[in-house]
Scaffold this active site. Structure first.
Site, PDB file in Angstrom:
ATOM      1  N   GLU A  34      13.092  -9.251  11.660  1.00 60.20           N
ATOM      2  CA  GLU A  34      13.216  -9.127  13.130  1.00 60.20           C
ATOM      3  C   GLU A  34      11.911  -9.547  13.801  1.00 60.20           C
ATOM      4  O   GLU A  34      11.903 -10.284  14.794  1.00 60.20           O
ATOM      5  CB  GLU A  34      13.546  -7.668  13.519  1.00 60.20           C
ATOM      6  CG  GLU A  34      14.917  -7.180  13.104  1.00 60.20           C
ATOM      7  CD  GLU A  34      14.985  -6.758  11.640  1.00 60.20           C
ATOM      8  OE1 GLU A  34      13.934  -6.676  10.982  1.00 60.20           O
ATOM      9  OE2 GLU A  34      16.104  -6.527  11.151  1.00 60.20           O
ATOM     10  N   GLN A  59      -3.993  -4.720  -0.310  1.00 65.46           N
ATOM     11  CA  GLN A  59      -4.080  -4.908   1.146  1.00 65.46           C
ATOM     12  C   GLN A  59      -3.818  -3.583   1.863  1.00 65.46           C
ATOM     13  O   GLN A  59      -2.677  -3.104   1.872  1.00 65.46           O
ATOM     14  CB  GLN A  59      -3.013  -5.945   1.535  1.00 65.46           C
ATOM     15  CG  GLN A  59      -2.967  -6.311   2.977  1.00 65.46           C
ATOM     16  CD  GLN A  59      -1.753  -7.185   3.281  1.00 65.46           C
ATOM     17  OE1 GLN A  59      -0.816  -7.258   2.491  1.00 65.46           O
ATOM     18  NE2 GLN A  59      -1.747  -7.850   4.404  1.00 65.46           N
ATOM     19  N   GLU A 114      -0.280 -14.787   4.297  1.00 71.06           N
ATOM     20  CA  GLU A 114       0.671 -13.981   3.526  1.00 71.06           C
ATOM     21  C   GLU A 114       2.068 -14.581   3.623  1.00 71.06           C
ATOM     22  O   GLU A 114       2.785 -14.687   2.634  1.00 71.06           O
ATOM     23  CB  GLU A 114       0.692 -12.547   4.066  1.00 71.06           C
ATOM     24  CG  GLU A 114       1.700 -11.660   3.354  1.00 71.06           C
ATOM     25  CD  GLU A 114       1.619 -10.192   3.786  1.00 71.06           C
ATOM     26  OE1 GLU A 114       1.217  -9.912   4.928  1.00 71.06           O
ATOM     27  OE2 GLU A 114       1.971  -9.335   2.967  1.00 71.06           O
ATOM     28  N   SER A 168      -0.838  -1.533   6.376  1.00 68.91           N
ATOM     29  CA  SER A 168       0.216  -0.680   6.941  1.00 68.91           C
ATOM     30  C   SER A 168      -0.148   0.798   6.895  1.00 68.91           C
ATOM     31  O   SER A 168      -0.793   1.263   5.954  1.00 68.91           O
ATOM     32  CB  SER A 168       1.517  -0.866   6.169  1.00 68.91           C
ATOM     33  OG  SER A 168       1.906  -2.199   6.158  1.00 68.91           O
ATOM     34  N   SER A 205       0.805  -2.305  -2.121  1.00 73.33           N
ATOM     35  CA  SER A 205       1.194  -2.880  -3.407  1.00 73.33           C
ATOM     36  C   SER A 205      -0.029  -2.968  -4.321  1.00 73.33           C
ATOM     37  O   SER A 205      -1.104  -3.409  -3.894  1.00 73.33           O
ATOM     38  CB  SER A 205       1.763  -4.286  -3.223  1.00 73.33           C
ATOM     39  OG  SER A 205       2.831  -4.259  -2.327  1.00 73.33           O
TER      40      SER A 205
HETATM   41  C1  LIG Z   1       7.835  -4.325  -1.207  1.00 78.97           C
HETATM   42  C2  LIG Z   1       6.857  -4.077  -0.078  1.00 78.97           C
HETATM   43  C3  LIG Z   1       5.514  -4.272  -0.309  1.00 78.97           C
HETATM   44  C4  LIG Z   1       4.586  -4.040   0.719  1.00 78.97           C
HETATM   45  N1  LIG Z   1       3.269  -4.190   0.443  1.00 78.97           N
HETATM   46  C5  LIG Z   1       2.350  -3.925   1.405  1.00 78.97           C
HETATM   47  C6  LIG Z   1       0.956  -3.997   1.113  1.00 78.97           C
HETATM   48  O1  LIG Z   1       0.564  -4.321   0.003  1.00 78.97           O
HETATM   49  N2  LIG Z   1       0.072  -3.689   2.071  1.00 78.97           N
HETATM   50  C7  LIG Z   1       0.459  -3.332   3.320  1.00 78.97           C
HETATM   51  O2  LIG Z   1      -0.408  -3.103   4.164  1.00 78.97           O
HETATM   52  N3  LIG Z   1       1.781  -3.217   3.642  1.00 78.97           N
HETATM   53  C8  LIG Z   1       2.735  -3.507   2.699  1.00 78.97           C
HETATM   54  N4  LIG Z   1       4.073  -3.382   2.982  1.00 78.97           N
HETATM   55  C9  LIG Z   1       4.455  -2.864   4.307  1.00 78.97           C
HETATM   56  C10 LIG Z   1       5.137  -3.853   5.219  1.00 78.97           C
HETATM   57  O3  LIG Z   1       4.219  -4.798   5.709  1.00 78.97           O
HETATM   58  C11 LIG Z   1       5.776  -3.029   6.349  1.00 78.97           C
HETATM   59  O4  LIG Z   1       6.787  -2.254   5.761  1.00 78.97           O
HETATM   60  C12 LIG Z   1       6.352  -3.898   7.439  1.00 78.97           C
HETATM   61  O5  LIG Z   1       5.341  -4.508   8.177  1.00 78.97           O
HETATM   62  C13 LIG Z   1       7.276  -3.122   8.380  1.00 78.97           C
HETATM   63  O6  LIG Z   1       6.648  -1.983   8.881  1.00 78.97           O
HETATM   64  P1  LIG Z   1       7.371  -0.537   8.846  1.00 78.97           P
HETATM   65  O7  LIG Z   1       7.885  -0.344   7.444  1.00 78.97           O
HETATM   66  O8  LIG Z   1       6.411   0.463   9.401  1.00 78.97           O
HETATM   67  O9  LIG Z   1       8.641  -0.672   9.785  1.00 78.97           O
HETATM   68  P2  LIG Z   1       8.678  -0.494  11.374  1.00 78.97           P
HETATM   69  O10 LIG Z   1       7.607  -1.306  11.985  1.00 78.97           O
HETATM   70  O11 LIG Z   1       8.730   0.963  11.685  1.00 78.97           O
HETATM   71  O12 LIG Z   1      10.067  -1.173  11.722  1.00 78.97           O
HETATM   72  C14 LIG Z   1      11.330  -0.484  11.583  1.00 78.97           C
HETATM   73  C15 LIG Z   1      12.431  -1.463  12.041  1.00 78.97           C
HETATM   74  O13 LIG Z   1      12.235  -1.813  13.436  1.00 78.97           O
HETATM   75  C16 LIG Z   1      12.157  -3.241  13.598  1.00 78.97           C
HETATM   76  N5  LIG Z   1      11.197  -3.593  14.639  1.00 78.97           N
HETATM   77  C17 LIG Z   1       9.942  -3.078  14.789  1.00 78.97           C
HETATM   78  N6  LIG Z   1       9.335  -3.666  15.869  1.00 78.97           N
HETATM   79  C18 LIG Z   1      10.212  -4.571  16.364  1.00 78.97           C
HETATM   80  C19 LIG Z   1      10.172  -5.495  17.467  1.00 78.97           C
HETATM   81  N7  LIG Z   1       9.092  -5.608  18.244  1.00 78.97           N
HETATM   82  N8  LIG Z   1      11.268  -6.263  17.685  1.00 78.97           N
HETATM   83  C20 LIG Z   1      12.389  -6.174  16.903  1.00 78.97           C
HETATM   84  N9  LIG Z   1      12.486  -5.296  15.858  1.00 78.97           N
HETATM   85  C21 LIG Z   1      11.418  -4.520  15.596  1.00 78.97           C
HETATM   86  C22 LIG Z   1      11.695  -3.740  12.258  1.00 78.97           C
HETATM   87  O14 LIG Z   1      12.043  -5.075  12.046  1.00 78.97           O
HETATM   88  C23 LIG Z   1      12.400  -2.799  11.276  1.00 78.97           C
HETATM   89  O15 LIG Z   1      13.713  -3.238  11.028  1.00 78.97           O
HETATM   90  C24 LIG Z   1       5.029  -3.616   1.992  1.00 78.97           C
HETATM   91  C25 LIG Z   1       6.403  -3.420   2.221  1.00 78.97           C
HETATM   92  C26 LIG Z   1       7.311  -3.641   1.200  1.00 78.97           C
HETATM   93  C27 LIG Z   1       8.766  -3.429   1.479  1.00 78.97           C
END
Ligand SMILES: Cc1cc2nc3c(=O)[nH]c(=O)nc-3n(C[C@H](O)[C@H](O)[C@H](O)COP(=O)(O)OP(=O)(O)OC[C@H]3O[C@@H](n4cnc5c(N)ncnc54)[C@H](O)[C@@H]3O)c2cc1C
Length: 393
Positions: free
Chosen positions: A363, A112, A230, A115, A147
């Site tokens: 969150e 996928q 998902e 991100s 992933s």
């Molecule tokens: C094990 C694992 C597998 C994954 N696999 C995939 C994959 O296969 N494909 C893919 O596309 N992605 C994948 N991801 C990515 C995952 O979807 C993102 O990490 C996730 O959506 C969070 O985005 P970010 O890491 O950019 O955090 P950010 O969006 O930068 O968030 C940082 C912090 O701010 C908080 N926050 C952000 N916006 C808000 C809001 N509006 N209100 C309150 N709090 C908020 C968040 O909750 C978090 O605590 C994976 C992640 C992990 C950990």
């Protein structure tokens, strides 16, 4: 076919024609798909029989009892849980016929590409560009946390096709060939020491327009469909009582009476009840899904699953005493699948941290529940109607 008895006899008939102990694994799975006994709620001709979704359990139990090979759901969760329902709903007949069979049998693994470094929770902010060029789209950008990209043949990809439109409206959704030489996959090491996921660079990848899912500019709606699926796939799995993390810790409790205390007993009981309530909520959700597409309620199950996994794995580390602090192997590895069993408590404790991030952070899921389930006032969004290219980044 909508009846348990009919389905049971269809499986038994299939098994007499295809003896699992002598059949080639792949041929067996292909034949199971062609007989409509793969995902029984899918349409006839596409691995199903238009049967109610809950009858899948009946079929799976019959095949498992016969010792039949399975299609390795742990290694192909994104394909089965996210890509398949999206292709079914938004794909053309040609796309459904091309992708679904090898997806289900596990011959083609999916990943996928959603991100990005600047677009995780705020997925609609993504910057990977898709520019139309004749019958193709040329895609340029960087994805992250992908992933199993290193194992995948195909990816579901969201890219920006119109930077002049507001951020949710200028996106399109594609199927990307991960074996294209212009796709570069690099491992990212996690807190567990493993590299389940990757960063992916798309360096001018040409994607035929025939590999677009949904209309141009409709990528956000298609992606929302994927993400709802998902959350159900991650949180609402079809598991038995005392399976998963609560099963592991219950076994630890039974096998090690010397570690028991009254306080730990209370804690285990509380977690056991919560795990069972979450499991049954997932089951109810799956029953609702039998008559429709997943709604925001799936977020609640995913949220509860993540919280519980973290609490239970923390409890397990405490319960195991010094052994809980041991760690088996820090060498960089590429796991075949993500399984919470088969490794020590330390691994489970660390891996569970990702449960509240992957598939939407806790969150953000609370926001979804507040706004779309409880009907509370929405977050203030100032960027909704502004062209994406004018947004500060
Ligand atoms: C094990 C694992 C597998 C994954 N696999 C995939 C994959 O296969 N494909 C893919 O596309 N992605 C994948 N991801 C990515 C995952 O979807 C993102 O990490 C996730 O959506 C969070 O985005 P970010 O890491 O950019 O955090 P950010 O969006 O930068 O968030 C940082 C912090 O701010 C908080 N926050 C952000 N916006 C808000 C809001 N509006 N209100 C309150 N709090 C908020 C968040 O909750 C978090 O605590 C994976 C992640 C992990 C950990």
């Amino acid at each position: 076919m909508t009846d348990t008895a009919q389905l049971r006899s269809a499986v038994r008939e299939f098994l007499t024609e295809h003896d699992p102990s002598t059949s080639d694994r792949l041929e067996f799975l292909r034949a199971r798909f062609d007989a409509g006994l793969a995902w029984v709620n899918y349409p006839a001709g596409l691995g199903g029989l238009d049967a109610p979704r809950e009858l899948q359990q009946v079929v799976d139990a019959e095949f498992a009892a016969a010792g039949a090979p399975d299609n390795d759901p742990a290694g192909n969760g994104i394909g089965l849980g996210m890509a398949a329902p999206t292709i079914l709903r938004f794909g053309t007949d040609e796309q459904r016929n091309r992708y679904l069979r090898p997806l289900w049998t596990g011959e083609e693994i999916w990943c996928q590409l959603f991100s990005e470094p600047g677009a995780g929770s705020d997925l609609a902010a993504l910057a990977t560009r898709a520019v139309r060029d004749g019958d193709d789209w040329v895609v340029e950008g960087q994805k992250v946390w992908t992933s199993f990209a290193h194992k995948a043949k195909w990816a579901i990809l969201v890219a920006r096709s119109d930077p002049d439109a507001p951020k949710h409206k200028g996106l399109s959704y594609f199927v990307c060939d991960m074996t294209d030489p212009n796709v570069q996959v690099r491992p990212l090491r996690q807190i567990t020491g493993e590299a389940e996921f990757n960063e992916v660079f798309l360096n001018g990848v040409r994607i035929p327009d025939s590999q677009r899912l949904g209309e141009v500019g409709q990528g956000w709606q298609v992606a929302m469909g994927t993400l709802m699926n998902e959350r159900v796939a991650i949180g609402g799995g079809n598991t038995g009582r005392e399976s998963g993390m609560i099963g592991v810790v219950s076994q630890e409790w039974r096998e090690n009476p010397q570690n028991r205390t009254p306080a730990a007993h209370d804690r285990l009981l509380q977690l056991w009840v919560e795990a069972e309530a979450t499991r049954l909520t997932g089951q109810r959700l799956r029953q609702q899904l039998a008559v429709g597409t997943p709604g925001p309620e799936g977020s609640a199950v995913k949220l509860a699953f993540a919280r519980l996994n973290q609490e239970i794995s923390g409890f397990e580390v405490e319960l195991a005493g010094e052994r809980g602090l041991e760690y088996d192997d820090w060498t960089l590895r590429r796991p075949e699948n993500v399984a919470f069993t088969g490794r020590g408590p330390g691994y489970r404790y660390l891996r569970a941290k990702g449960n509240s991030i992957e598939g939407g952070t806790s969150e953000v899921l609370r926001n979804v529940i507040a706004e779309r389930v409880l009907g509370l006032p929405p977050e203030i969004r100032t960027d909704k109607d502004v062209p994406w290219k004018e947004l500060p980044r």
